[in-house]
Design an enzyme around this catalytic site. Structure first.
Site, PDB file in Angstrom:
ATOM      1  N   ILE A  76      12.073  19.755  29.355  1.00  0.00           N
ATOM      2  CA  ILE A  76      10.895  19.887  30.735  1.00  0.00           C
ATOM      3  C   ILE A  76       9.851  18.000  29.305  1.00  0.00           C
ATOM      4  O   ILE A  76       9.182  17.884  30.699  1.00  0.00           O
ATOM      5  CB  ILE A  76      10.243  21.145  30.093  1.00  0.00           C
ATOM      6  CG1 ILE A  76      11.242  21.791  31.481  1.00  0.00           C
ATOM      7  CG2 ILE A  76       9.358  21.074  31.356  1.00  0.00           C
ATOM      8  CD1 ILE A  76      11.239  23.199  30.958  1.00  0.00           C
ATOM      9  N   SER A  93       7.118  31.071  31.050  1.00  0.00           N
ATOM     10  CA  SER A  93       7.877  31.072  31.715  1.00  0.00           C
ATOM     11  C   SER A  93       8.049  32.257  32.866  1.00  0.00           C
ATOM     12  O   SER A  93       6.576  33.395  32.111  1.00  0.00           O
ATOM     13  CB  SER A  93       9.382  31.716  31.328  1.00  0.00           C
ATOM     14  OG  SER A  93      10.199  32.432  32.124  1.00  0.00           O
ATOM     15  N   TYR A 113      11.440  36.995  23.898  1.00  0.00           N
ATOM     16  CA  TYR A 113      11.237  35.661  24.556  1.00  0.00           C
ATOM     17  C   TYR A 113      10.651  36.197  25.543  1.00  0.00           C
ATOM     18  O   TYR A 113       9.220  35.039  25.855  1.00  0.00           O
ATOM     19  CB  TYR A 113      13.057  34.789  25.310  1.00  0.00           C
ATOM     20  CG  TYR A 113      12.663  33.665  25.852  1.00  0.00           C
ATOM     21  CD1 TYR A 113      12.539  31.833  25.600  1.00  0.00           C
ATOM     22  CD2 TYR A 113      12.657  33.846  27.601  1.00  0.00           C
ATOM     23  CE1 TYR A 113      11.377  31.268  25.993  1.00  0.00           C
ATOM     24  CE2 TYR A 113      12.151  33.020  27.917  1.00  0.00           C
ATOM     25  CZ  TYR A 113      11.150  31.740  27.402  1.00  0.00           C
ATOM     26  OH  TYR A 113      11.188  30.899  27.882  1.00  0.00           O
ATOM     27  N   LYS A 116       6.529  34.989  26.316  1.00  0.00           N
ATOM     28  CA  LYS A 116       5.777  33.887  27.742  1.00  0.00           C
ATOM     29  C   LYS A 116       5.267  34.826  27.612  1.00  0.00           C
ATOM     30  O   LYS A 116       4.239  33.681  28.809  1.00  0.00           O
ATOM     31  CB  LYS A 116       6.939  33.272  28.129  1.00  0.00           C
ATOM     32  CG  LYS A 116       8.454  32.819  27.643  1.00  0.00           C
ATOM     33  CD  LYS A 116       8.437  30.782  27.743  1.00  0.00           C
ATOM     34  CE  LYS A 116       7.535  30.714  26.144  1.00  0.00           C
ATOM     35  NZ  LYS A 116       6.935  29.245  26.136  1.00  0.00           N
TER      36      LYS A 116
END
Ligand SMILES: NC(=O)c1ccc[n+]([C@@H]2O[C@H](COP(=O)([O-])OP(=O)(O)OC[C@H]3O[C@@H](n4cnc5c(N)ncnc54)[C@H](OP(=O)(O)O)[C@@H]3O)[C@@H](O)[C@H]2O)c1
Length: 311
Positions: A34, A159, A184, A188
């Site tokens: 990205i 995310s 994770y 985020k």
């Protein structure tokens, strides 16, 4: 999509003014996925670019690929750094501040999913260190160059995994007990808390700050050994967006004029989206910010108080 470095057609207020003439951006994690596509798009907009990722052939190749698309010969530079190391964040921030004394845009995009618990040289759980502490520190250290710009923006890649429930700050920082998906997701969610609080605390009142979800994107993300990695890679190939599609909302946040409202927003598919209740918990936002100041070892003069009346 608007063309950020071009002069605005009418005279907007200072917070919406895009730079007149060449603009400069830093993009972390731009060696692939990205971040590379965000950098390519910004190059086509005419930004001078400073790309940051670990020292590897990938970084230099990305610099050359982005430079090939640069409008009006805008320059592209590569700065190798391991952003999981606080010392390396400080080192590269110094290099960036020297190279870009006026910084219109910082894209905090570097990130990783870490399958097994691993500690950084600073003693933090690696996901949290790379995905949250690194952009937190880098943004503070670049506040001088950002404050020198007329309408600076900071865009942080989050995310939809931010919907992982309330963050346990100490567990997130040290990873005990470790659960990779939760680690994770919390990192985020930390991006969402950070982007919103940055809009309140940044010393430059015209600074705009956003976090965004790129969608499920077919990149190297989450690659590694094991069944879960294999299944994710298959799903990415079958159902994932292209990296260019994944970059679109980040590019929109960086270049849209007027800037998306409200300042500090979480963005999905080029629109403002309400994040999870946990990500909107103000007590956690404040606690995370203040603990992060201590964790990264911010000096007194590097701290930013909350501004009254800000977003
Ligand atoms: N792919 C998805 O479906 C998805 C979905 C939601 C959010 N995201 C977020 O999107 C962002 C980019 O991910 P991606 O999908 O593009 O993954 P990617 O292809 O793995 O790219 C990650 C980038 O981060 C850099 N990076 C990793 N560790 C680093 C370190 N220690 N120091 C400096 N740079 C480092 C990598 O460069 P080097 O390896 O060359 O250092 C690479 O440029 C991440 O923040 C991720 O959380 C991705």
């Amino acid at each position: 999509m608007s063309d950020a470095p071009s002069p605005p057609e009418s005279a907007p207020d200072a917070s919406d003014a895009r730079p007149q003439g060449p603009a400069t951006a830093v993009v972390t994690g731009a060696s692939g996925g990205i971040g590379l596509e965000i950098a390519r798009a910004l190059a086509r907009h005419g930004f001078e670019l400073h790309l940051v990722s670990r020292g590897s052939a990938r970084g230099s190749a990305a610099r050359d690929a982005v430079a090939a698309e640069a409008r009006d010969g805008a320059r592209v530079h590569f700065h190798p750094a391991d952003l999981a190391s606080l010392a390396d964040v400080r080192r590269v921030a110094g290099d960036l501040a020297d190279a870009a004394p006026t910084l219109d845009l910082l894209v905090n995009n570097a990130g990783a999913y870490v399958h097994e618990r691993s500690l950084t040289e600073d003693g933090f759980e690696r996901t949290f260190a790379l995905n949250h502490l690194s952009p937190f520190l880098l943004t503070h250290l670049l506040h001088g160059p950002l404050a020198a710009a007329a309408a600076p923006r900071v865009v942080t890649t989050s995310s939809s995994a931010e919907r992982s429930g309330p963050i346990d700050l100490e567990r997130a920082a040290y990873g005990v007990p470790y659960n990779a998906l939760r680690a994770y997701g919390w990192s985020k969610q930390a991006n969402v808390h950070f982007a919103r609080e940055l809009a309140r605390r940044a010393p430059h009142p015209a600074l705009r700050s956003y976090s965004f979800h790129p969608g499920f994107v077919n990149t190297n993300f989450g690659s590694g050994a094991g069944l879960l990695s294999g299944l994710v890679a298959l799903a990415q190939r079958a159902f994932g967006r292209t990296p260019e599609q994944g970059a679109a909302t980040g590019v929109w946040a960086a270049t849209q004029s007027p800037a998306p409202d409200p300042n500090g927003a979480f963005l999905v598919d080029e629109a403002v989206k309400t994040p999870s209740a946990a990500a909107r918990d103000e007590a956690v936002t404040t606690a995370l910010w203040e603990r992060s100041e201590a964790w990264v070892g911010l000096r007194e003069e590097e701290r930013w108080p909350r501004r009254e009346g800000a977003a």
